[in-house]
Motif scaffolding. Structure first.
Motif, short mmCIF file in Angstrom:
data_model
loop_
_atom_site.label_atom_id
_atom_site.label_comp_id
_atom_site.label_asym_id
_atom_site.label_seq_id
_atom_site.Cartn_x
_atom_site.Cartn_y
_atom_site.Cartn_z
N LYS A 1 0.83 -1.19 0.00
CA LYS A 1 0.00 0.00 0.00
C LYS A 1 0.86 1.24 0.00
O LYS A 1 1.90 1.30 0.64
N TYR A 2 0.40 2.26 -0.73
CA TYR A 2 1.14 3.49 -0.88
C TYR A 2 0.69 4.48 0.18
O TYR A 2 -0.48 4.79 0.29
N ASP B 1 -6.62 9.76 -3.96
CA ASP B 1 -5.49 8.94 -3.54
C ASP B 1 -4.64 9.72 -2.53
O ASP B 1 -4.86 10.92 -2.32
N ASN C 1 -4.14 2.97 -3.33
CA ASN C 1 -2.79 2.77 -3.84
C ASN C 1 -2.74 3.38 -5.24
O ASN C 1 -3.26 2.80 -6.18
N PRO C 2 -2.13 4.57 -5.41
CA PRO C 2 -2.14 5.23 -6.71
C PRO C 2 -1.34 4.51 -7.78
O PRO C 2 -1.40 4.88 -8.95
N LEU C 3 -0.61 3.46 -7.39
CA LEU C 3 0.09 2.63 -8.37
C LEU C 3 -0.76 1.45 -8.82
O LEU C 3 -0.39 0.74 -9.77
N ARG C 4 -1.90 1.25 -8.16
CA ARG C 4 -2.79 0.11 -8.45
C ARG C 4 -4.23 0.54 -8.19
O ARG C 4 -4.78 0.30 -7.13
N ASN D 1 -2.66 1.30 -13.80
CA ASN D 1 -1.41 1.74 -13.17
C ASN D 1 -1.45 3.25 -12.95
O ASN D 1 -2.49 3.88 -13.16
N ASN D 2 -0.34 3.82 -12.53
CA ASN D 2 -0.33 5.25 -12.22
C ASN D 2 -0.45 6.14 -13.44
O ASN D 2 -0.64 7.35 -13.31
N LYS E 1 -3.76 -2.53 -16.72
CA LYS E 1 -2.70 -3.53 -16.55
C LYS E 1 -3.24 -4.92 -16.24
O LYS E 1 -2.52 -5.90 -16.37
N ASN F 1 -8.84 -2.80 -2.31
CA ASN F 1 -7.42 -3.10 -2.38
C ASN F 1 -6.94 -3.64 -1.04
O ASN F 1 -7.45 -3.26 0.01
#
Length: 268
Positions: free
Chosen positions: A2-3, A43, A85-88, A103-104, A109, A127
């Motif tokens: 997690k971001y 996010d 999670n801004p990457l997911r 993705n970001n 993806k 998430n």
């Protein structure tokens, strides 16, 4: 993974809503973005995600500038946006019983098609910090966790949690604790293994959790509930009659209205 983004302004916000008596005139309107949208999310970086009426996902930065778009009209309405999670970034399309993973760069993806594993009635998703995906399967009244190959790695039947069936409208994980909003009971809390912990009896359909604060909107107020001290604070929001959804990130407050997105800061 997690971001997380932790900033001084974020803790200023927590102090502000937790210990200060706040009025609507303490909010400073920074910008109004004309948009007709159904959903809003955010996010930890302060970016905002709105689903426009044409099913387009639009990403704005904390200044209200457009910084990305995802257009998948053929999938219909987005039911949930999980950008914790801004990457997911997860987009749940309930009508098609599937989740699209971005993705970001807002590029697709992955896609999870739950019908392929015999799950035809997923009601909510979230998430997970371990890279997996939480699901609530209304058909079996079960809380599930699946990996990226759609293998079920955890199952928890919720029929024993309450006499009333769980009717979830939102679900999120924070610090390895899962929260589910339930239209019949309130906010249900579960541990990282899907075991039921407690219920907070709030009339709420969407929520956010920051550390030990549960934040939610119930017209005309934005509420902050301390899960440790059980102290509740509230902020009266301006022009609450046309509010669709409310989001808080860092030191910003975002209000989605019928014709626009209003962006506020918290004055001291």
């Amino acid at each position: 993974m997690k971001y997380h983004v932790k900033t001084f302004s974020f803790y200023l916000f927590l102090s502000f809503i937790a210990f200060t008596s706040v009025a609507a005139d303490s909010l400073v309107l920074l910008k109004s973005v004309p948009v007709k949208a159904r959903l809003v999310s955010s996010d930890p970086l302060g970016n905002i995600y709105v689903e426009k009426e044409n099913n387009t996902l639009l990403r704005l930065n904390n200044k209200g500038d457009s910084i990305g778009i995802f257009n998948e009209i053929k999938k219909g309405n987005i039911t949930q946006i999980d950008a914790s999670n801004p990457l997911r970034i997860l987009l749940f399309f309930a009508d098609y019983n599937q989740v699209v993973v971005l993705n970001n760069m807002l590029t697709q993806k992955n896609i999870f098609k739950f019908n392929s594993i015999g799950l035809s009635n997923i009601a909510c998703i979230a998430n997970s910090a371990d890279g997996n995906l939480w699901l609530y399967d209304a058909g079996s009244a079960s809380l599930l966790k699946v990996d990226e190959q759609l293998n079920i790695v955890l199952t928890s039947n919720l029929r024993s949690v309450s006499e009333n069936p769980v009717v979830p409208t939102d679900m999120l994980e924070e610090d390895r604790v899962l929260y589910i909003t339930d239209t019949t009971e309130g906010v249900r809390k579960f541990d990282q293994f899907g075991f039921y912990n407690t219920t907070y009896h709030f009339n709420v359909s969407k929520m956010q959790v920051f550390n030990h604060y549960l934040v939610y909107f119930s017209s005309p107020y934005l509420y902050s509930y301390n899960l440790q001290s059980l102290v509740e604070r509230k902020i009266e929001l301006p022009a609450s009659e046309d509010i669709i959804e409310v989001r808080v990130e860092r030191d910003m407050l975002y209000i989605l209205r019928k014709e626009r997105l209003d962006m506020y800061s918290f004055s001291q």
